[in-house]
Design an enzyme around this catalytic site. Structure first.
Site, PDB file in Angstrom:
ATOM      1  N   GLY A  37       9.435  -1.643  -5.735  1.00 23.55           N
ATOM      2  CA  GLY A  37      10.459  -0.718  -6.191  1.00 23.55           C
ATOM      3  C   GLY A  37      11.807  -1.383  -6.397  1.00 23.55           C
ATOM      4  N   ASP A  65       2.610  -2.193  -2.013  1.00 21.46           N
ATOM      5  CA  ASP A  65       3.014  -1.130  -2.927  1.00 21.46           C
ATOM      6  C   ASP A  65       1.763  -0.625  -3.641  1.00 21.46           C
ATOM      7  OD1 ASP A  65       4.350   0.327  -5.237  1.00 21.46           O
ATOM      8  OD2 ASP A  65       6.110  -0.578  -4.328  1.00 21.46           O
ATOM      9  N   ASN A  66       1.728   0.670  -3.967  1.00 24.10           N
ATOM     10  CA  ASN A  66       0.597   1.187  -4.751  1.00 24.10           C
ATOM     11  C   ASN A  66       0.940   1.289  -6.234  1.00 24.10           C
ATOM     12  OD1 ASN A  66       2.249   3.422  -4.880  1.00 24.10           O
ATOM     13  ND2 ASN A  66       0.788   4.851  -3.958  1.00 24.10           N
ATOM     14  N   THR A  69       5.125   3.974  -9.138  1.00 31.58           N
ATOM     15  CA  THR A  69       6.325   3.907  -9.973  1.00 31.58           C
ATOM     16  C   THR A  69       6.860   2.484 -10.099  1.00 31.58           C
ATOM     17  OG1 THR A  69       7.775   4.366  -8.070  1.00 31.58           O
ATOM     18  CG2 THR A  69       7.027   6.248  -9.376  1.00 31.58           C
ATOM     19  N   TYR A 180      10.944  16.205  -1.180  1.00 30.88           N
ATOM     20  CA  TYR A 180      11.625  14.953  -0.849  1.00 30.88           C
ATOM     21  C   TYR A 180      12.463  15.113   0.416  1.00 30.88           C
ATOM     22  CZ  TYR A 180      14.416  10.703  -1.437  1.00 30.88           C
ATOM     23  OH  TYR A 180      15.017   9.490  -1.241  1.00 30.88           O
TER      24      TYR A 180
END
Length: 359
Positions: A37, A65-66, A69, A180
């Site tokens: 990210g 991280d997957n 985004t 969120y």
């Protein structure tokens, strides 16, 4: 693409801001979630530069991280930094000793967390518990940093702006931002319980509107959105009356502050990190672009239907705790930071007209 000169300069500024604290990372292993990210890539650059120039023994980094985004790094490789696909909503099969854990995975843009509400909740809530359990299996764990958000304060009572860490928040549990806000709040609770019950050295950071090179042009956060519009000769859209304020914290001040919390923060406690001197209305922010980008203009518009309601009218941190306990002193004023960001964005193909594809 070679690393931009502004990014190189920013990395050096972060290392200088860390000073002797950086040596605590020598010979240690760090697990970083969300390494692909915006923030994660800056951390990886700092760790690589520390290995190249400062540390007696290299810091080893497991960056996970997957890529929901984020994008894999294109920077020069470091044999001590492993970037791997992994999903923190499942237990991670890590077999080596970990000294520091940084849970930065999350979906911070309103557009992303509106598109992926359940993934947003899971990355915060399931993610932190899985990483805390990993921390429990590491008796040599020295620090665990959870990246919360200033959004946990909601729309603060005017009497509590600037907002201290002791303010409990004014947040809707069923509003459009709740996936969120509330998942961050619950994750803070989980982290605190693990500290209280199991003695894990957990600290919490609440960032206030961090910006800098590396932000995607189409994530709809205000700085990249305004910059894209200005550079392409399109009017900058100012929502509503434009009097809502934010305090923008440039990436060098933010990353320095985050690492100070990791390395020096008191376990079990939250810390605001931002720049209280940079509070500015969206209208005045748009006006700044007319100084920074020749020909830039702005116009007031209604909020789009896709924008989540409940936007705070003011957001400004009380940084007393970070000043007194961590010697945290942000250096970059908003106009200087924006000038750097605009200079970086001018050289990015994605900030040229036609590149702003839908998410």
């Amino acid at each position: 693409m070679p690393e931009h000169f502004i990014v190189r300069r920013d990395t050096e500024a972060i290392i200088q801001g860390l000073g002797d604290d950086a040596h605590r990372l020598s010979g240690k292993t760090v697990l970083l979630s969300g390494g692909a990210g915006f923030l994660g890539k800056h951390f990886l650059r700092v760790f690589k530069r520390l290995n190249d120039t400062i540390l007696e023994e290299p810091v080893r980094v497991l960056s996970v991280d997957n890529f929901i985004t984020g994008d894999p790094s294109t920077a020069e490789r470091d044999e001590n930094i492993a970037e791997v696909w992994a999903d923190v909503t499942y237990p991670l099969p890590v077999r080596e000793d970990i000294h520091f854990i940084m849970h930065a995975a999350g979906l911070a843009s309103p557009v992303y967390y509106m598109k992926y509400p359940l993934e947003t909740i899971e990355s915060a809530v399931s993610g932190i518990e899985n990483l805390l359990k990993l921390g429990q299996r590491n008796p040599g764990l020295e620090g665990f940093l959870f990246f919360s958000s200033s959004e946990i304060y909601g729309d603060p009572d005017p009497r509590f702006v600037p907002t201290p860490e002791t303010y409990h928040g004014h947040v809707s549990s069923v509003g459009p931002r709740a996936c969120y806000d509330e998942s961050k709040r619950l994750a803070e609770t989980i982290a605190t319980v693990y500290h209280q019950n199991y003695g894990l050295p957990v600290t919490i950071v609440r960032p206030f509107n961090v910006f800098g090179p590396g932000m995607k042009h189409n994530d709809r956060r205000v700085v990249p959105m305004f910059t894209y519009q200005a550079l392409n000769g399109e009017p900058i859209p100012v929502h509503g009356d434009g009097l809502q304020t934010r305090t923008f914290c440039y990436i060098t001040d933010a990353i320095t502050g985050f690492l100070k919390v990791l390395l020096r923060g008191r376990p079990g406690e939250p810390y605001n990190i931002g720049n209280a001197a940079n509070e500015i209305s969206m209208l005045n922010l748009a006006e700044l672009y007319t100084k920074l980008v020749p020909g830039a203009t702005f116009q007031r518009i209604d909020y789009p239907d896709t924008y989540p309601a409940g936007e705070p009218q003011r957001r400004c941190p009380d940084l007393t705790k970070a000043h007194e306990q961590l010697d945290y002193q942000p250096q970059v004023d908003v106009e200087d930071g924006l000038a750097r960001f605009v200079d970086w964005a001018r050289d990015q193909p994605s900030y040229r007209k036609g590149a702003c594809e839908s998410l």
